[in-house]
Scaffold this motif. Structure first.
Motif, PDB file in Angstrom:
ATOM      1  N   GLN A 129       0.818  -1.213   0.000  1.00 39.54           N
ATOM      2  CA  GLN A 129       0.000   0.000   0.000  1.00 39.54           C
ATOM      3  C   GLN A 129       0.851   1.262   0.000  1.00 39.54           C
ATOM      4  O   GLN A 129       0.458   2.268  -0.575  1.00 39.54           O
ATOM      5  CB  GLN A 129      -0.935  -0.009   1.201  1.00 39.54           C
ATOM      6  N   SER A 130       1.974   1.215   0.672  1.00 39.95           N
ATOM      7  CA  SER A 130       2.925   2.327   0.702  1.00 39.95           C
ATOM      8  C   SER A 130       4.285   1.734   1.050  1.00 39.95           C
ATOM      9  O   SER A 130       4.410   0.525   1.204  1.00 39.95           O
ATOM     10  CB  SER A 130       2.509   3.381   1.736  1.00 39.95           C
ATOM     11  N   GLU A 131       5.290   2.573   1.198  1.00 33.87           N
ATOM     12  CA  GLU A 131       6.628   2.065   1.536  1.00 33.87           C
ATOM     13  C   GLU A 131       6.640   1.304   2.846  1.00 33.87           C
ATOM     14  O   GLU A 131       7.342   0.317   3.003  1.00 33.87           O
ATOM     15  CB  GLU A 131       7.636   3.215   1.603  1.00 33.87           C
ATOM     16  N   SER A 132       5.847   1.753   3.792  1.00 28.97           N
ATOM     17  CA  SER A 132       5.874   1.150   5.119  1.00 28.97           C
ATOM     18  C   SER A 132       4.655   0.293   5.437  1.00 28.97           C
ATOM     19  O   SER A 132       4.530  -0.231   6.535  1.00 28.97           O
ATOM     20  CB  SER A 132       5.996   2.247   6.179  1.00 28.97           C
TER      21      SER A 132
END
Length: 108
Positions: free
Chosen positions: A25-28
């Motif tokens: 979903q995102s980098e983290s």
């Protein structure tokens, strides 16, 4: 997006095969989504479910639908006042093999 998930949930049947899809979903942040044979999302695992199943992905042989539980707003003791009248909770069975598969040797 929600409507397609609801349609997919209504269409699945006991014995249908489904798959885990690892979604970034995102980098983290990432999650595991359970998809039907057409790639439609059926459910997403909780954070705890994600942490449990992510390391086991390489050992899964198949995932099969065993049923769909219909939950009613009036069910249980929780606060469901903002919930829909009812919703579907898919139930799956995961078939996997141990981390180390037994080696087959011939007695030659």
């Amino acid at each position: 997006k929600g409507d397609s998930r609801l349609k997919a949930l209504k269409a699945i049947r006991r014995g249908d095969s489904v798959t885990f899809h690892h979604e970034q979903q995102s980098e983290s942040r990432s999650r595991l989504v359970i998809q039907d044979s057409k790639g439609n999302p059926l459910a997403a695992l909780s954070k705890r479910g994600y942490e449990k199943w992510l390391p086991k992905l390489d050992h899964i042989e198949k995932i099969v639908v065993v049923g769909v539980h219909i939950r009613e707003r009036e069910d249980g003791d929780g606060d469901n006042t903002g919930a829909r009248e009812s919703w579907s909770i898919p139930i799956f069975e995961v078939y996997s093999y141990p981390k180390k598969r037994a080696e087959v040797t011939s007695g030659a």
